[in-house]
Design a protein around this motif. Structure first.
Motif, short mmCIF file in Angstrom:
data_model
loop_
_atom_site.label_atom_id
_atom_site.label_comp_id
_atom_site.label_asym_id
_atom_site.label_seq_id
_atom_site.Cartn_x
_atom_site.Cartn_y
_atom_site.Cartn_z
N ALA A 130 -1.90 19.54 41.84
CA ALA A 130 -1.49 19.43 40.44
C ALA A 130 -0.61 20.63 40.13
N LEU A 164 0.40 11.11 42.23
CA LEU A 164 -0.98 10.59 42.21
C LEU A 164 -1.04 9.15 42.71
N ARG A 211 -5.00 22.90 35.15
CA ARG A 211 -3.68 22.27 35.00
C ARG A 211 -2.87 22.39 36.28
N ASN A 242 0.31 20.90 34.69
CA ASN A 242 -0.45 19.88 33.94
C ASN A 242 -0.20 18.44 34.40
N ARG A 243 0.37 18.27 35.61
CA ARG A 243 0.56 16.91 36.13
C ARG A 243 0.03 16.79 37.55
N VAL A 244 -0.51 15.63 37.86
CA VAL A 244 -0.98 15.39 39.24
C VAL A 244 0.16 14.78 40.03
N ARG A 269 -9.75 17.91 34.23
CA ARG A 269 -10.04 18.26 32.82
C ARG A 269 -11.36 19.00 32.70
N GLU A 271 -8.35 7.92 37.31
CA GLU A 271 -9.01 8.54 36.16
C GLU A 271 -10.05 9.58 36.61
N GLU A 284 0.02 13.25 33.20
CA GLU A 284 -0.48 14.50 32.61
C GLU A 284 -2.00 14.56 32.67
N ILE A 285 -2.52 15.75 32.87
CA ILE A 285 -3.98 15.96 32.89
C ILE A 285 -4.48 16.05 31.44
N LEU A 316 -8.09 12.75 37.30
CA LEU A 316 -7.66 13.42 36.07
C LEU A 316 -8.85 14.05 35.34
N GLU A 317 -9.96 13.31 35.27
CA GLU A 317 -11.15 13.80 34.55
C GLU A 317 -11.78 15.00 35.26
#
Ligand code: PXG
Length: 293
Positions: free
Chosen positions: A38, A46, A85, A41-43, A80, A73, A289-290, A76-77
């Motif tokens: 990542a 993905l 980020r 703030n982006r993976v 978070r 998801e 975005e995360i 991303l989770e």
């Protein structure tokens, strides 16, 4: 503070993120993984990583108990919940808990783990000066045995090569396939550049088809540089104008010496430097975005 890790549907503190000694991922390397980055703030890539994970699962007849959207998801989770980020994400899918025998039918539940962590980057001087690497005795697995396109939990082939590189005083190895064609490094793909053309081994030579590799091929084409997937040998390695490796951890990293032979000018080449620049730019915009906003 410890990490929060996704294990089989739950987010747990790292002390509780444990697997059974009867998991066939441990007993037999029966499972698959992805290493994902990542940035900003982006993976990064993905979708490509999730698709490769499900391709590996399909070949091993591993029935992942999540849809691709659910898996995305989870990634991303996990980031978070750890307030990350940037960093490194490891997705692991194992055959699950069985008995001491090989039989995968004894494993009733496929295991899914997601770890989000910060990453230890290679020193910047590697990018500025370039790497010295060697070819090693251990050949890449045969496609017909364990296909290197499966990103499996059994990395012994690569680990043996990595140890041989270390014995030779370098940090990375170039592996040849059984026929002597250049395949890849232990955790990176390899490119040479000749007269402005990028050349990289085709996936059927016996390599993991890297997501960084594919991104770099696209970036080169965007620059109008020809890209060819072709078989080549150590001779073409030693006589290349430029050489570089690509991978999730290393990104794009120049190679300046192979088996004692100086590549090109002995300094990172112009095409390599351009692609390092373009790759870094791409990491700013690619992927979901995360944290929103
Ligand atoms: N070949 C092999 C055998 C790999 O394991 C690559 C090529 C490059 O693929 P990607 O999709 O990452 O461009 C890999 C990926 C590490 C590490 O910590 C290694 C990988 C991935 C993540 C971390 O050395 N290997």
């Amino acid at each position: 503070m410890g990490l929060t890790i996704y294990v089989n549907g739950e987010y747990v503190p790292e002390e509780k993120a444990v697997v059974s000694v009867f998991d066939h991922g441990l007993l037999y390397g029966d499972g698959i993984f992805e290493g994902i980055r990542a940035y900003h703030n982006r993976v990064f890539k993905l979708k490509e990583h999730i698709d490769r994970l499900y391709d590996s699962a399909n070949v091993l007849m591993l029935d992942i108990p999540l849809t691709r959207a659910e898996m995305a998801e989870v990634v991303l989770e996990t980031m978070r919940r750890n307030g990350l980020r940037e960093g490194y994400i490891r997705l692991i899918v194992t055959r699950g808990v069985g008995d001491l025998g090989l039989d995968p039918k004894k494993c009733k539940r496929v295991g899914v783990i997601c770890i989000g962590a910060s990453i230890q980057l290679y020193p910047e001087e590697f990018y500025e000066r370039g790497l010295e690497i060697v070819t090693v005795p251990t050949r890449r697995n045969l496609n017909e045995a364990v296909n290197p396109r499966i990103k499996s939990l059994n990395y012994l082939n690569n680990i043996l090569a990595k140890m041989e590189a270390s014995l030779a005083g370098t940090i990375e190895a170039v592996m040849l396939n059984a026929e002597g064609y250049v395949a890849e490094a232990t955790g990176d793909n390899i490119f040479i550049v000749n007269n402005g053309t990028l050349i990289t081994p085709p996936s059927h030579v016996g390599i993991l088809e890297g997501i960084t590799r594919n991104a770099v091929m696209d970036l080169a084409r965007d620059r109008g540089l020809p890209v060819a997937e072709k078989l080549f040998t150590r001779f073409e390695l030693y006589t290349a104008d430029e050489c570089f490796l690509t991978g999730t951890a290393a990104e794009v990293i120049p190679v300046i010496k192979i088996d004692g032979r100086v590549i090109g000018s002995g300094r990172p080449g112009e095409v390599t430097k351009t692609l390092i620049h373009d790759f870094r730019a791409l990491t700013k915009t690619d992927g979901p975005e995360i944290f929103q906003g």
